[in-house]
Every structure is written in structure tokens, then in C-alpha cells.
Design a protein around this motif. Structure first.
Motif, PDB file in Angstrom:
ATOM      1  N   SER A  48       4.168  -9.032   4.582  1.00 57.15           N
ATOM      2  CA  SER A  48       4.997  -7.989   3.982  1.00 57.15           C
ATOM      3  C   SER A  48       6.389  -8.522   3.665  1.00 57.15           C
ATOM      4  O   SER A  48       6.948  -8.243   2.588  1.00 57.15           O
ATOM      5  N   GLN A  49       6.944  -9.296   4.603  1.00 58.37           N
ATOM      6  CA  GLN A  49       8.265  -9.850   4.361  1.00 58.37           C
ATOM      7  C   GLN A  49       8.271 -10.805   3.181  1.00 58.37           C
ATOM      8  O   GLN A  49       9.198 -10.803   2.355  1.00 58.37           O
ATOM      9  N   SER A 345       7.867   2.740  -5.546  1.00 57.98           N
ATOM     10  CA  SER A 345       7.403   2.217  -4.268  1.00 57.98           C
ATOM     11  C   SER A 345       5.880   2.175  -4.206  1.00 57.98           C
ATOM     12  O   SER A 345       5.297   1.236  -3.627  1.00 57.98           O
ATOM     13  N   ASP A 346       5.234   3.164  -4.767  1.00 59.25           N
ATOM     14  CA  ASP A 346       3.764   3.171  -4.732  1.00 59.25           C
ATOM     15  C   ASP A 346       3.200   1.947  -5.437  1.00 59.25           C
ATOM     16  O   ASP A 346       2.243   1.324  -4.969  1.00 59.25           O
ATOM     17  N   GLU A 347       3.794   1.600  -6.556  1.00 55.45           N
ATOM     18  CA  GLU A 347       3.311   0.431  -7.296  1.00 55.45           C
ATOM     19  C   GLU A 347       3.796  -0.865  -6.656  1.00 55.45           C
ATOM     20  O   GLU A 347       3.065  -1.846  -6.589  1.00 55.45           O
ATOM     21  N   GLN A 353      -0.188  -2.579   0.934  1.00 55.02           N
ATOM     22  CA  GLN A 353      -1.185  -1.620   1.420  1.00 55.02           C
ATOM     23  C   GLN A 353      -2.585  -2.201   1.341  1.00 55.02           C
ATOM     24  O   GLN A 353      -3.399  -2.018   2.248  1.00 55.02           O
ATOM     25  N   HIS A 354      -2.878  -2.913   0.268  1.00 49.23           N
ATOM     26  CA  HIS A 354      -4.190  -3.575   0.169  1.00 49.23           C
ATOM     27  C   HIS A 354      -4.356  -4.597   1.282  1.00 49.23           C
ATOM     28  O   HIS A 354      -5.434  -4.711   1.872  1.00 49.23           O
ATOM     29  N   ILE A 361      -9.918  -3.776   8.125  1.00 46.79           N
ATOM     30  CA  ILE A 361     -11.372  -3.972   8.063  1.00 46.79           C
ATOM     31  C   ILE A 361     -11.765  -5.228   8.832  1.00 46.79           C
ATOM     32  O   ILE A 361     -12.733  -5.230   9.620  1.00 46.79           O
ATOM     33  N   PHE A 362     -11.025  -6.309   8.620  1.00 48.57           N
ATOM     34  CA  PHE A 362     -11.329  -7.549   9.331  1.00 48.57           C
ATOM     35  C   PHE A 362     -11.185  -7.368  10.839  1.00 48.57           C
ATOM     36  O   PHE A 362     -12.009  -7.847  11.623  1.00 48.57           O
TER      37      PHE A 362
END
Length: 837
Positions: A48-49, A345-347, A353-354, A361-362
Motif C-alpha cells: 500500500s505504501q 479515492s475509489d479509483e 483493494q484488489h 483469499i491466499f
């Protein structure tokens, strides 16, 4: 023989009991999940960073590039406008107008100017045609349309449409030429005119975005001074009003990325100048965002809002327009222009987020794999452990023949083999257990009999008691001492064995239970004591007079509690050791009486020793009076006899304790030298000093606080000791000194000295090195007692064969006169000098 079985703990239905398999699975899950969660969390945080840093740097670069382009766009327009201001025809016309005025700019408005201003406000057709259709206005129109301009000087179509007003003023701020009739007639009071005029020096002035009511739009202005032909002073101002949205939108709206990303232009106040989303002239929704995005260096920041009304975390790139900002710093707001790069922010955070979804999941797949592997591993461990548990239960039941068959090829198989060997060893050990128990029983009986014999052999009475005050053992000495019948066998009552009165019984009960108000250590309650050997000597109260006592009949006993180790589950046990001290008490009383008699003898001998000296003086003076014919000398001898008698009375008071009632208030200032002289005079009456060489060195009037008679008595004892040590012949030296707060008297004789082995005992009563009948051994003892009473100290220094020195130190008092008359000495105290007699 079978071994006793141990009862297994019973678990109630409500009790949750975790099995080994569940614990192993949970442990493996815990061990696996914690590093996994930490690793995934750190990877997500780091990713993220990095995504934020990459986006932030990209936004910063985009903002910098957009700022550079917009800065060039504004600079081009400034350059084009400057070319109009440098047109020779415009400069020449404005110089003529300046010369016609013949007043220093800016002058006060003349009546003619006021009339022209009113005509312009009334839209006088003649004046309007003169200003908007004159030669200068035509020239402005030609530059604006590009009729006489070179291709590179032609205003672009976008710029021409964005330019709402273009007009020229003279050195007084009066309108000279304009493309339209919209501008005001006089402008010398406006901020842009004063800023561009700059007190006649001239300066480019770009005004910040503001709402212009004449064009009904948000605009910014470019004001360029028109300099004279010598470029020395300002002769007019060329002013251009530009619609901000029309001017900047072609350059900013085309910069788009993604679905929502765009570039916008704002000023330092947060006012929007151009934005694809926000209208021009509005302020950013979050005022706290403005200082973060309007520094003078390009950069990016992560803010809690996006400036477009959203409250989500946003990444914003920003960069200033340096050249344009330098011109706008002179405006009223004194601000600067900045580019603002933003994306929703959503874009923007969609990749993060992905990333989080895929990592979740992993992680879930990893947890499932850990649970499956944990179950398989726990089954491999728990199965042989259960077999070992069943084998242990069989051993608990006494079944030592059950074989343990585990084939795991690891430590569990080795443990099963050890169980099998243990079974064989236990079976062999149980076979001889009965014989060992029999031997141990016989050994215990032997030790008990030996203990009884040892205690019976002790001559001191010993009684063993349990917590219920019941005696369960009495040794032979106690039976004999307390006259117990042979048929009296334990258990017995404690007070049947010890015939005590009611007070003694209450005392023992309180000490035994620990309720006594002042319990001695030797009589502390049994439960608070450490088990010990009753025959061993105790460190407390041994040989002292404060040990607890019991009176049994006519005999007195010292006693002491002790504690014995108790058996498991039983109350503490203890006992009493009693010692008959009746004869010891009698002997002690006799010793005390003998000590009192000895002290009385010392007192009597001391009185006799101290009375001998004045008594001999009285006898000598009495014999002298019998033969004395001179009445004056006889009276003098009589006064001396009275003085010696008073001295004897003082000695008797001192030794009989009367002086113990004396207080410090009865002491008076005494001259030390006077006391020495009087002691010498008194000693000469009873002692022959004709063969003694007397040397005196006095410090002067050395005053101390003392009782004169007693100080004289101490000095006489020391002087007489010195003369007797020299056998009446030798040299006697007396020196007094005064230093700090102490007076020192040094008396030195030339006698034989004192042997080193006698120096430590010279102050003991009755100790003397003189021959039989020559002394009582009390002179130094009495002298030191007197000196110490007055706060001083007496010390003896001597070497065998080299004489003896007595050192007397006394505290000095100052500014005091002797109460017994003037301080007399021979020689006088005030002039210290040696004398010889």
C-alpha cells in the motif's frame, strides 16, 4: 502383591476438557496463522505504501508539468500584451498627453476631467466614439484581430475570446482608448493601476481571480506599464481583463487520466480558477487542505479529504506556477497560483483493494492447509500417546504384564520401550518391597528406643506436649523431679505433671496458645517456632536473668519451649525443658552482696586516702601553733586549719553522695594557676620539698568553670604523686597553655616512670606501683573522676626510666573573673616566665 490405584479426577459435564489432538491442531494453527497474518499484513502495508508513493510521485510530476505549461501560457500572453504596450504610436501619443498635463502624476482631477467622466458615464456618443474609435483604439483592435501582427504575435482564437476588455490609460489613470465602452473612465484609485504604475517605475501586475461585474464572470487581469521612449518612466497603463475559465480550460480540461483523474488550477486562497468538475470562483470544500497543497515547491500529500466535497483519504499532487506567482505576489492577496492533480479515492485505491482481496483469499487457503496438516500431524502423535496412556493405566491397576507395541520409529517408540523396561523393574522392585518395609519398621523402632534412652539419660526434666496440652512423654528426670508414680503413663494432663498454681497455669496456657500480651522469644507459641533439638543450647536468653521462670513448690525453674517436627496432617507438637535454678539464684544473691561489700570498701578506702592529706596538714599546723609566739602567724595557722577542716568536710560530702546533688550552677570561674599554687602551698605543709627543683611556666589567667576545692584536690593528688615517684628529690615542671577552647596543664617529674604493662591499669582503684604502706592506689582514680566531672580529661604519658607526664585538659571560659579573688601566681599569670624554687 498389587499396588494401590490412584483415583482419576472426575470431570463434571460443564467442564470443557480439551484433548491433545485439539490442542496440537490449535497450536499448529496458532503457530502458522500468527506469522502468516503478520507477514501478509506487513506485505499489504508495504505494498500500500509503495502504491501510494508511486501514485504520489506520478501526481507530483503531472502537476509540475501542468504548472510549467500554464506558466508558459501566461508568460506568452504577458509577452504579447507587452508588445502592444511597446508600440511606438501608443508610446508617442501617451507622451504627448503627459506633456500637455505639465503636472507630476498622478495629479488631482481637473474640472474638465470630471466633466469627461460624467459624459462617459452617460454614454455620450461623441466621447464614446472618440475613445473606442480613435487612432489608439483602432491600433488596439488591429493588434487584437491580428491585422498588422506577425503570425507569432497573433492572439490565438481562444485567447481573443477569453479577453473581455483591453484598454489603455494615461499617466493619470484616465481612460485613453478601449475596444469597448465597458471600462470605467478613471482607474488611478484601483489596485491594479497603482500596482502597475509602481510610483512611476512600472511593474508587471497580474491580479488574482475575482468576480468582475462588468463582464459577469470570474476573471484575472494583466496590467503592463507603458514606458516612455527612454524607458525611464511610466506614461500609461495597458490593462487586459481575461475570463479565467475560457482562458485556462483548453489547457487544463484536456489533462485527464483514468475515469476521474484531472488537473485543476487554484490560487493560494483555495479559489478554483479552472477545473473540469468544480465551477470557477468557488473555494475548496476543506479549508484545512489549502496549506497542504499551496507550498512554493512541488510535491504530493495524503489528505483526509479530496477538496471536491469527499471525506475519504486522497492523494493529491501539487506544483506552483513560479513565474506567474512572482507577478501575483504584488496583488492585494499577495498569493500564488498552483496546479492541483486529483483522482477519486475509489479509483485510486482500487489496486490496493484488489491486493487486499487476493491476500485474504491466499491467507484463507493457507489456514485451511494448516488445519489439514495439523490434523494429520496430531493424529500421528495422539494415537501412540493414547496407547502409552492405556499402558500407564494398566500399571496403575497393578498389571505389569501388558506389552506396549508402538512402531513409530521416533521418540514415542523409545518411550514405549522405556515403559516396558519400567514394568520389568517395578515387578522386580515390588517383589522385595515387603522385606524392606519390615526392615524400615525395625529401624524406626530402634530409633524410637534410642531416643527414649537418650532423653531418659538427660538430667534435665523434659516434657513433650501436643496441641491439646496433653503430655505424651516424660523423661526419667522429670518423673523423679515431679514425683510421678510409675503407673502414671502418658497421655497425662500437663498440670498433673507440673503442679502449678492458678497463675502459673494461666501463664503457660497463654504462652502455649500465643495469646500472652508480651510473649518472650523463648515462650513463643509452638506453631511459630522452628523445630530444633531440645538438648541444644538456645541462643536467646542463655545465661541471662530475664528467662521465664516457674515456681513449683519451694524450687525455682527456668523453662523454654521448643517445637518438634509433626507428622503430616497432625498439629504441631512441642515441649518444655526445665532447669532447676534455685541454688544458682542463691549463689547469685551472695555474689551481689559481696559486690556491694567490695564497693563499700572502695568508698571507705577512698575517703581515708583523701582525708589523710588535709589531716596531716592539720596536725602539722597544730604542732606549729603550740610553739608559735607570734600571734599573727598563729592566727594564720588557725585559718589554715579551718580551711583544711572545710576541705575534709567537702571530701566527705563528695564520697558520701552529697555532691551528687550539686548542679552545674554551683560551679564558679576558677583560675587554674591559682588552684595549682594553692595545691603547692598545701602540699608544702605536709611534704618536704627542699630537694625538689620546681619549674613553673604559666600562660596567664586561664579560667575554667569548676569547684575550687575539688580542682585544688585533683591538682594536689597529681603533684603529690609526682613528688612521691621521685622519692622527694628531682625536678618538677608545671606548664599551663591555652589553645582554642582548651586549657592544658602539663606536670612532668623526673621519676623512674611507669612500666608499659602497668599503664593500662593506673586508673584502677587500689592499683599502685609503690611499696607496701606508701600509697593506697586511689590518687589518680579520684583525680580523673574530678577532672572528668568538670568536662575535662586526664592522660598519663610515661616511659620507663624517663619520668612521667600528666596531661590535664579543661574547657576554657572567656571574659570571666574568678569568684574567689584575683588570679594569683608566682610568677604572675599575666607574664608567663619560668621560676625556680
Amino acid at each position: 502383591m498389587t499396588t494401590p490405584r490412584l483415583a482419576r479426577p472426575h470431570h463434571t459435564p460443564r467442564e470443557i476438557r480439551w484433548g491433545l489432538k485439539a490442542k496440537l491442531i490449535l497450536s499448529m494453527l496458532f503457530v502458522g496463522i500468527v506469522p502468516l497474518v503478520i507477514g501478509l499484513g506487513m506485505a499489504f502495508w508495504q505494498g500500500s505504501q509503495e502504491i501510494r508513493d508511486v501514485n504520489g510521485e506520478s501526481f507530483k510530476a503531472l502537476a509540475t508539468e501542468a504548472a510549467r505549461k500554464l506558466d508558459l501560457l501566461v508568460a506568452d500572453e504577458v509577452t504579447r500584451t507587452s508588445r502592444i504596450a511597446s508600440e511606438p504610436a501608443i508610446v508617442q501619443e501617451l507622451e504627448h498627453r503627459r506633456d500637455r498635463l505639465h503636472v507630476p502624476p498622478p495629479p488631482a482631477a481637473s474640472p474638465a476631467d470630471s466633466d469627461a467622466e460624467a459624459r462617459w458615464a452617460a454614454h455620450d456618443p461623441e466621447l464614446v466614439a472618440q475613445i473606442t474609435g480613435g487612432p489608439l483604439a483602432t491600433l488596439l483592435q488591429e493588434y487584437y484581430t491580428g491585422i498588422h501582427s506577425a503570425p507569432d504575435q497573433l492572439l490565438p482564437q481562444v485567447v481573443r475570446s477569453a479577453t473581455k476588455m483591453l484598454f489603455l490609460t494615461d499617466v493619470q489613470g484616465t481612460l485613453v482608448a478601449a475596444m469597448t465602452a465597458t471600462p470605467a473612465f478613471r482607474h488611478n484609485h484601483t489596485a491594479w493601476w497603482q500596482g502597475a504604475y509602481n510610483q512611476g517605475a512600472g511593474k508587471l501586475y497580474i491580479e488574482d481571480v475575482h468576480f468582475d461585474e462588468k463582464i459577469n464572470a470570474y476573471a484575472f487581469t494583466i496590467s503592463i506599464p507603458v514606458m516612455d521612449s527612454l524607458r525611464y518612466e511610466v506614461v500609461g497603463i495597458l490593462h487586459r481583463v481575461v475570463d479565467a475559465k475560457e482562458f485556462f480550460s483548453p489547457s487544463t480540461h484536456v489533462i485527464r487520466f483514468g475515469k476521474t483523474g484531472h488537473v485543476m488550477l487554484i490560487d493560494s486562497r483555495g479559489i478554483v480558477m479552472s477545473c473540469p468538475i468544480l465551477p470557477t470562483g468557488v473555494s475548496l470544500s476543506d479549508q484545512s487542505l489549502i496549506p497542504l497543497i499551496t507550498p512554493l515547491q512541488p510535491g504530493w500529500t495524503q489528505a483526509s479529504s479530496d477538496g471536491h466535497g469527499g471525506k475519504t483519504t486522497s492523494i493529491i499532487g501539487f506544483a506552483p506556477l513560479p513565474e506567474t506567482s512572482r507577478a501575483t505576489n504584488g496583488s492585494l492577496s499577495g498569493g500564488s497560483w498552483h496546479t492541483f492533480v486529483w483522482q477519486s479515492s475509489d479509483e485510486l485505491f482500487a489496486p490496493i483493494q484488489h491486493l487486499f482481496i487476493w491476500m485474504t483469499i491466499f491467507g484463507g487457503i493457507a489456514v485451511v492447509l494448516l488445519a489439514v496438516l495439523g490434523y494429520v500431524a496430531a493424529s500421528r502423535i495422539v494415537t501412540p500417546v493414547r496407547a502409552l496412556q492405556q499402558a500407564a493405566q494398566a500399571i496403575g491397576r497393578g498389571d505389569l504384564q501388558t506389552a506396549i507395541d508402538i512402531r513409530t520409529g521416533d521418540e514415542l517408540e523409545d518411550l514405549a520401550d522405556e515403559f516396558t523396561r519400567m514394568n520389568a523393574q517395578l515387578e522386580a522392585a515390588f517383589a522385595g518391597l515387603t522385606d524392606q518395609v519390615t526392615l524400615k519398621t525395625q529401624e524406626v523402632d530402634y530409633l524410637r528406643q534410642s531416643t527414649d534412652q537418650i532423653l531418659d539419660a538427660v538430667p534435665t526434666p523434659i516434657v513433650l506436649i501436643d496441641a491439646r496440652e496433653s503430655v505424651h512423654y516424660v523423661n526419667q528426670a522429670a518423673r523423679k523431679t515431679f514425683h510421678l508414680a510409675p503407673e502414671a503413663t502418658p497421655p497425662l494432663s500437663l498440670f498433673t505433671v507440673l503442679p502449678l498454681d492458678a497463675a502459673g497455669q494461666t501463664k503457660l496456657r497463654q504462652e502455649f496458645s500465643g495469646t500472652a500480651s508480651e510473649t518472650r522469644d523463648s515462650a513463643a507459641p509452638i506453631r511459630n517456632k522452628t523445630p530444633r533439638d531440645p538438648l541444644a543450647q538456645s541462643e536467646t536468653h542463655e545465661g541471662t536473668l530475664d528467662r521465664p521462670e516457674l515456681q513449683i513448690g519451694a524450687r525455682t525453674y527456668h523453662y523454654q519451649w521448643f517445637r518438634l517436627p509433626s507428622r503430616p496432617g497432625e498439629d504441631p507438637q512441642g515441649g518444655l525443658v526445665l532447669r532447676d535454678v534455685t541454688d544458682d539464684s542463691r549463689l547469685q544473691d551472695q555474689l551481689i552482696q559481696a559486690e556491694k561489700s567490695g564497693s563499700l570498701g572502695v568508698l571507705t578506702a577512698g575517703i581515708g586516702h583523701e582525708l589523710n592529706n588535709p589531716l596531716f596538714g592539720i596536725l602539722g599546723l597544730g604542732e606549729a601553733i603550740q610553739d608559735e609566739t607570734d600571734l599573727a602567724r598563729a592566727r594564720s595557722h588557725a585559718r589554715d586549719i579551718v580551711a583544711q577542716g572545710r576541705r575534709m568536710a567537702a571530701i566527705i560530702r563528695d564520697f558520701t553522695g552529697v555532691t551528687a546533688r550539686d548542679t552545674a550552677a554551683q560551679r564558679i570561674p576558677v583560675c587554674v594557676e591559682t588552684a595549682i599554687e594553692r595545691a603547692l602551698a598545701a602540699m608544702q605543709i605536709a611534704t618536704d620539698l627542699t630537694r625538689v627543683a620546681l619549674h613553673k611556666t604559666f600562660a596567664g589567667e586561664t579560667m575554667v568553670l569548676a569547684i575550687p576545692d575539688q580542682l585544688q584536690q585533683a591538682m594536689m593528688n597529681l603533684l603529690l604523686n609526682a613528688v612521691q615517684a621521685m622519692k622527694g628529690a628531682g625536678a618538677l615542671t608545671i606548664v599551663t597553655t591555652q589553645a582554642d577552647q582548651l586549657a592544658t596543664v602539663r606536670i612532668t617529674d623526673t621519676g623512674p616512670g611507669i612500666a608499659p604493662q602497668h599503664l593500662a591499669r593506673i586508673f584502677d582503684p587500689f592499683f599502685t606501683t609503690k611499696g607496701q604502706g606508701e600509697g593506697s592506689g586511689l590518687g589518680l582514680t579520684v583525680a580523673r573522676r574530678i577532672i572528668r566531672k568538670f568536662g575535662g580529661e586526664l592522660r598519663i604519658e610515661s616511659r620507663e626510666g624517663a619520668g612521667t607526664t600528666c596531661l590535664i585538659t579543661l574547657p576554657v571560659i572567656h571574659n570571666q573573673s574568678p569568684k574567689e579573688g584575683p588570679c594569683t601566681a608566682s610568677p604572675p599569670c599575666s607574664e608567663p616566665q619560668p621560676s625556680r624554687s
